[in-house]
Design an enzyme around this catalytic site. Structure first.
Site, PDB file in Angstrom:
ATOM      1  N   ARG A   1      18.939  33.030  23.337  1.00  0.00           N
ATOM      2  CA  ARG A   1      20.086  32.748  24.193  1.00  0.00           C
ATOM      3  C   ARG A   1      19.898  31.348  24.774  1.00  0.00           C
ATOM      4  O   ARG A   1      18.857  31.043  25.342  1.00  0.00           O
ATOM      5  CB  ARG A   1      20.138  33.761  25.328  1.00  0.00           C
ATOM      6  CG  ARG A   1      21.245  33.455  26.274  1.00  0.00           C
ATOM      7  CD  ARG A   1      21.261  34.406  27.437  1.00  0.00           C
ATOM      8  NE  ARG A   1      22.348  34.042  28.311  1.00  0.00           N
ATOM      9  CZ  ARG A   1      22.275  34.078  29.620  1.00  0.00           C
ATOM     10  NH1 ARG A   1      21.191  34.495  30.218  1.00  0.00           N
ATOM     11  NH2 ARG A   1      23.308  33.719  30.358  1.00  0.00           N
TER      12      ARG A   1
ATOM     13  N   ARG B   1      25.685  47.508  45.241  1.00  0.00           N
ATOM     14  CA  ARG B   1      25.353  48.893  45.645  1.00  0.00           C
ATOM     15  C   ARG B   1      25.081  48.972  47.138  1.00  0.00           C
ATOM     16  O   ARG B   1      25.569  49.879  47.825  1.00  0.00           O
ATOM     17  CB  ARG B   1      24.119  49.391  44.886  1.00  0.00           C
ATOM     18  CG  ARG B   1      24.414  49.760  43.463  1.00  0.00           C
ATOM     19  CD  ARG B   1      23.157  49.920  42.683  1.00  0.00           C
ATOM     20  NE  ARG B   1      22.504  48.616  42.488  1.00  0.00           N
ATOM     21  CZ  ARG B   1      21.650  48.351  41.519  1.00  0.00           C
ATOM     22  NH1 ARG B   1      21.302  49.291  40.676  1.00  0.00           N
ATOM     23  NH2 ARG B   1      21.115  47.159  41.373  1.00  0.00           N
TER      24      ARG B   1
ATOM     25  N   ARG C   1      26.507  33.421  44.404  1.00  0.00           N
ATOM     26  CA  ARG C   1      27.276  32.198  44.136  1.00  0.00           C
ATOM     27  C   ARG C   1      28.661  32.279  44.762  1.00  0.00           C
ATOM     28  O   ARG C   1      29.284  33.342  44.738  1.00  0.00           O
ATOM     29  CB  ARG C   1      27.408  31.963  42.630  1.00  0.00           C
ATOM     30  CG  ARG C   1      26.203  31.302  42.020  1.00  0.00           C
ATOM     31  CD  ARG C   1      26.316  31.226  40.513  1.00  0.00           C
ATOM     32  NE  ARG C   1      25.413  32.173  39.881  1.00  0.00           N
ATOM     33  CZ  ARG C   1      25.459  32.530  38.609  1.00  0.00           C
ATOM     34  NH1 ARG C   1      26.385  32.040  37.824  1.00  0.00           N
ATOM     35  NH2 ARG C   1      24.599  33.387  38.130  1.00  0.00           N
TER      36      ARG C   1
ATOM     37  N   LYS D   1      12.744  37.509  28.558  1.00  0.00           N
ATOM     38  CA  LYS D   1      13.270  38.862  28.311  1.00  0.00           C
ATOM     39  C   LYS D   1      13.445  39.017  26.814  1.00  0.00           C
ATOM     40  O   LYS D   1      13.848  38.058  26.140  1.00  0.00           O
ATOM     41  CB  LYS D   1      14.631  39.027  28.990  1.00  0.00           C
ATOM     42  CG  LYS D   1      14.539  39.099  30.486  1.00  0.00           C
ATOM     43  CD  LYS D   1      15.852  39.625  31.065  1.00  0.00           C
ATOM     44  CE  LYS D   1      15.912  39.387  32.539  1.00  0.00           C
ATOM     45  NZ  LYS D   1      16.928  38.433  32.956  1.00  0.00           N
TER      46      LYS D   1
ATOM     47  N   HIS E   1      28.789  33.287  29.840  1.00  0.00           N
ATOM     48  CA  HIS E   1      28.861  34.709  29.455  1.00  0.00           C
ATOM     49  C   HIS E   1      29.624  34.894  28.146  1.00  0.00           C
ATOM     50  O   HIS E   1      30.155  35.972  27.872  1.00  0.00           O
ATOM     51  CB  HIS E   1      29.585  35.565  30.520  1.00  0.00           C
ATOM     52  CG  HIS E   1      28.871  35.672  31.823  1.00  0.00           C
ATOM     53  ND1 HIS E   1      29.545  35.736  33.032  1.00  0.00           N
ATOM     54  CD2 HIS E   1      27.562  35.746  32.122  1.00  0.00           C
ATOM     55  CE1 HIS E   1      28.661  35.831  34.004  1.00  0.00           C
ATOM     56  NE2 HIS E   1      27.450  35.837  33.494  1.00  0.00           N
TER      57      HIS E   1
ATOM     58  N   GLY F   1      26.836  44.838  35.041  1.00  0.00           N
ATOM     59  CA  GLY F   1      26.280  45.722  36.076  1.00  0.00           C
ATOM     60  C   GLY F   1      27.310  46.403  36.973  1.00  0.00           C
ATOM     61  O   GLY F   1      27.325  47.626  37.088  1.00  0.00           O
TER      62      GLY F   1
ATOM     63  N   ASN G   1      15.608  35.871  25.659  1.00  0.00           N
ATOM     64  CA  ASN G   1      16.235  35.115  26.740  1.00  0.00           C
ATOM     65  C   ASN G   1      15.100  34.503  27.560  1.00  0.00           C
ATOM     66  O   ASN G   1      14.467  35.185  28.360  1.00  0.00           O
ATOM     67  CB  ASN G   1      17.084  36.070  27.584  1.00  0.00           C
ATOM     68  CG  ASN G   1      17.883  35.342  28.646  1.00  0.00           C
ATOM     69  OD1 ASN G   1      17.690  34.133  28.856  1.00  0.00           O
ATOM     70  ND2 ASN G   1      18.752  36.060  29.324  1.00  0.00           N
TER      71      ASN G   1
ATOM     72  N   HIS H   1      33.557  40.347  33.179  1.00  0.00           N
ATOM     73  CA  HIS H   1      32.099  40.504  33.169  1.00  0.00           C
ATOM     74  C   HIS H   1      31.661  40.432  34.632  1.00  0.00           C
ATOM     75  O   HIS H   1      31.564  39.356  35.219  1.00  0.00           O
ATOM     76  CB  HIS H   1      31.450  39.389  32.335  1.00  0.00           C
ATOM     77  CG  HIS H   1      29.951  39.450  32.321  1.00  0.00           C
ATOM     78  ND1 HIS H   1      29.227  39.800  31.203  1.00  0.00           N
ATOM     79  CD2 HIS H   1      29.042  39.221  33.291  1.00  0.00           C
ATOM     80  CE1 HIS H   1      27.938  39.798  31.486  1.00  0.00           C
ATOM     81  NE2 HIS H   1      27.796  39.435  32.755  1.00  0.00           N
TER      82      HIS H   1
ATOM     83  N   ASP I   1      23.564  42.582  46.484  1.00  0.00           N
ATOM     84  CA  ASP I   1      23.709  43.703  45.545  1.00  0.00           C
ATOM     85  C   ASP I   1      24.893  44.583  45.945  1.00  0.00           C
ATOM     86  O   ASP I   1      24.938  45.116  47.058  1.00  0.00           O
ATOM     87  CB  ASP I   1      22.413  44.525  45.525  1.00  0.00           C
ATOM     88  CG  ASP I   1      22.388  45.493  44.348  1.00  0.00           C
ATOM     89  OD1 ASP I   1      23.362  46.257  44.175  1.00  0.00           O
ATOM     90  OD2 ASP I   1      21.391  45.469  43.604  1.00  0.00           O
TER      91      ASP I   1
ATOM     92  N   GLU J   1      24.635  41.996  24.916  1.00  0.00           N
ATOM     93  CA  GLU J   1      24.485  40.619  24.452  1.00  0.00           C
ATOM     94  C   GLU J   1      23.401  40.506  23.386  1.00  0.00           C
ATOM     95  O   GLU J   1      23.525  39.729  22.443  1.00  0.00           O
ATOM     96  CB  GLU J   1      24.164  39.709  25.652  1.00  0.00           C
ATOM     97  CG  GLU J   1      25.388  39.531  26.541  1.00  0.00           C
ATOM     98  CD  GLU J   1      25.065  39.040  27.936  1.00  0.00           C
ATOM     99  OE1 GLU J   1      24.602  39.858  28.757  1.00  0.00           O
ATOM    100  OE2 GLU J   1      25.276  37.857  28.206  1.00  0.00           O
TER     101      GLU J   1
HETATM  102  P1  AMP Z   1      23.960  42.383  35.796  1.00  0.00           P
HETATM  103  O1  AMP Z   1      23.861  40.969  36.258  1.00  0.00           O
HETATM  104  O2  AMP Z   1      25.035  42.612  34.783  1.00  0.00           O
HETATM  105  O3  AMP Z   1      22.640  42.973  35.396  1.00  0.00           O
HETATM  106  O4  AMP Z   1      24.429  43.216  37.088  1.00  0.00           O
HETATM  107  C1  AMP Z   1      23.572  43.386  38.190  1.00  0.00           C
HETATM  108  C2  AMP Z   1      24.377  43.791  39.402  1.00  0.00           C
HETATM  109  O5  AMP Z   1      25.137  44.971  39.120  1.00  0.00           O
HETATM  110  C3  AMP Z   1      23.519  44.180  40.601  1.00  0.00           C
HETATM  111  O6  AMP Z   1      23.206  43.055  41.371  1.00  0.00           O
HETATM  112  C4  AMP Z   1      24.423  45.125  41.347  1.00  0.00           C
HETATM  113  O7  AMP Z   1      25.160  44.384  42.286  1.00  0.00           O
HETATM  114  C5  AMP Z   1      25.387  45.656  40.325  1.00  0.00           C
HETATM  115  N1  AMP Z   1      25.268  47.102  40.081  1.00  0.00           N
HETATM  116  C6  AMP Z   1      24.441  47.771  39.265  1.00  0.00           C
HETATM  117  N2  AMP Z   1      24.649  49.101  39.340  1.00  0.00           N
HETATM  118  C7  AMP Z   1      25.639  49.294  40.228  1.00  0.00           C
HETATM  119  C8  AMP Z   1      26.329  50.433  40.756  1.00  0.00           C
HETATM  120  N3  AMP Z   1      26.042  51.667  40.372  1.00  0.00           N
HETATM  121  N4  AMP Z   1      27.286  50.212  41.661  1.00  0.00           N
HETATM  122  C9  AMP Z   1      27.596  48.955  42.065  1.00  0.00           C
HETATM  123  N5  AMP Z   1      27.006  47.864  41.599  1.00  0.00           N
HETATM  124  C10 AMP Z   1      26.042  48.012  40.708  1.00  0.00           C
END
Ligand code: AMP
Length: 399
Positions: free
Chosen positions: A92, A286, A242, A15, A181, A331, A8, A209, A284, A384
């Site tokens: 990708r 979290r 976004r 990556k 995606h 995520g 990627n 997703h 984020d 992916e």
């Molecule tokens: P991705 O783009 O699929 O890699 O997802 C990344 C996003 O997943 C991060 O910006 C977080 O907001 C979210 N994420 C990852 N782990 C957790 C978790 N345990 N709880 C809530 N959100 C999470």
């Protein structure tokens, strides 16, 4: 046994994941960042192999230098004996337009088309093309395959992919919904069918997703029927930064009020909106869940995110005229117990019941609804890179 590399390439990053096929086992993976830009204090190269992370800090003028370092590291670590041990490379590619409805072997014509499609994905396609060119130079004997993020959605019927703007914009400029995606939605739909032990071509699935970028797909009989991202990945759900769907009039209104250029307002919608824009504290999930009970803005951002997900599930439930399963991935979808809970609890009126204990599960395909839930709810970790490696393997065999 064949070594296949899934790549990627971003404008300043690369990556990669090296897989052994057909075993589908991961040999090594990693990321190189800050390609062609000045280094900061941090390590910018990470290669994971045999449970260890090998890190270093190194300047690269271009992708070719970065790839050379990665391959030399592979040799030093004993991952490969020779660059030519890598028989296939899957790239990708973000935008495939209407030219590509599946993965293809790379040749000059394909490469030219990827470059021409840069007008649909100005940040991504040129970088994807750079990655392809650099690998062709360094490992000319490897089979290179382009795997498009949009390809899976090319099966959408026109009533779902067209915008209600003058039709000639579609014929003249390709103005339509392309989605994104696709590799992830395809992978989790295939996994869902295996998990449910039913033929994919007899299933109606709604796949969520939910990551930093987020999209929903309605998948009918194994084919994408509708999806929430649009002409670009800005549309649809609320994402990390976004906005997702907005009324275009407000864009113009805010632009004038704030005295912004077209580029600036687009940058705000892409990079300063979404969870970050509403919460004012973080993109984020979290971080927002950590302060959900004490910070009203964080609560609002999370509640809006959940609400939009439910809205799209409703929309696709009706479009598909029912659903066999709803699938969480990426995520947030894979890791966030509370988000899955909040979404599924809003679907109770459809006879969907969450299995609270199963919802605590991580890292493997899991049924998170109760046995008698009217619609099954699954958590399926996306992969992916594996989907890319499978496409490369298939095309190598067909050569
Ligand atoms: P991705 O783009 O699929 O890699 O997802 C990344 C996003 O997943 C991060 O910006 C977080 O907001 C979210 N994420 C990852 N782990 C957790 C978790 N345990 N709880 C809530 N959100 C999470």
């Amino acid at each position: 046994m064949t070594k296949i590399l899934a790549v990627n390439a971003g404008s300043s990053s690369l990556k990669f994941k090296l897989l052994e096929m057909p075993e589908e086992s991961v040999i090594a993976e990693g990321v190189i960042e800050r390609i062609g830009v000045d280094l900061d204090q941090d390590n910018n190269v990470t290669i994971k192999f045999n449970g260890e992370k090998h890190k270093q800090r190194k300047h690269f003028d271009n992708h070719e230098q970065a790839i050379n370092l990665m391959l030399n590291q592979f040799k030093e670590l004993g991952i490969v004996k020779d660059f030519n041990d890598i028989k296939g490379i899957g790239h990708r590619v973000v935008a495939g337009g209407e030219w590509f409805n599946k993965s293809v072997l790379v040749n000059d014509e394909v490469l030219k088309k990827i470059e021409r499609l840069a007008s649909y994905a100005p940040l991504h396609n040129p970088a994807n093309a750079l990655g392809i060119k650099a690998f062709s130079k360094i490992i000319p004997d490897a089979t290179e395959v382009a795997v498009f993020d949009t390809a899976f959605h090319q099966t959408m019927p026109r009533e779902n992919y067209l915008y209600a703007v003058p039709y000639e914009y579609y014929t003249k400029y390709g103005v339509r919904r392309y989605g994104a995606h696709g590799t992830s939605h395809k992978y989790v739909s295939e996994q869902a069918a295996k998990f449910l032990n039913k033929p994919l071509d007899q299933l109606k699935l709604i796949t969520l997703h939910l990551g930093a970028g987020a999209s929903v797909a309605a998948i009918k009989n194994g084919k994408s029927f509708d999806t929430s991202m649009g002409f670009s990945p800005l549309a649809g759900l609320i994402m990390g930064t976004r906005s997702g769907d907005v009324d275009y009039s407000l864009v113009d209104y805010v632009k004038n009020k704030e005295g912004l250029s077209d580029e600036e307002i687009l940058n705000i919608l892409n990079h300063k909106s979404g969870l970050l824009g509403i919460s004012t504290i973080s993109s984020d999930m979290r971080d927002l869940l950590d302060v959900y009970d004490t910070n009203d803005h964080a609560k609002l951002a999370v509640d809006m995110f959940v609400d939009r997900v439910v809205e799209y599930i409703g929309r696709y439930y009706f479009e598909l005229q029912g659903a066999d399963a709803i699938v969480f991935t990426a995520g947030i979808g894979e890791n966030s117990v509370p988000i899955r809970k909040m979404v599924v609890e809003k679907l109770r009126f459809l006879g969907i019941e969450l299995n609270q204990e199963a919802n605590e599960q991580r890292g493997k395909d899991t049924l998170i609804s109760t046995e008698d839930s009217k619609i099954k709810v699954l958590m399926i970790p996306t992969n992916e890179e594996l989907e890319i490696a499978r496409d490369v393997e298939n095309l190598m065999q067909a050569k």
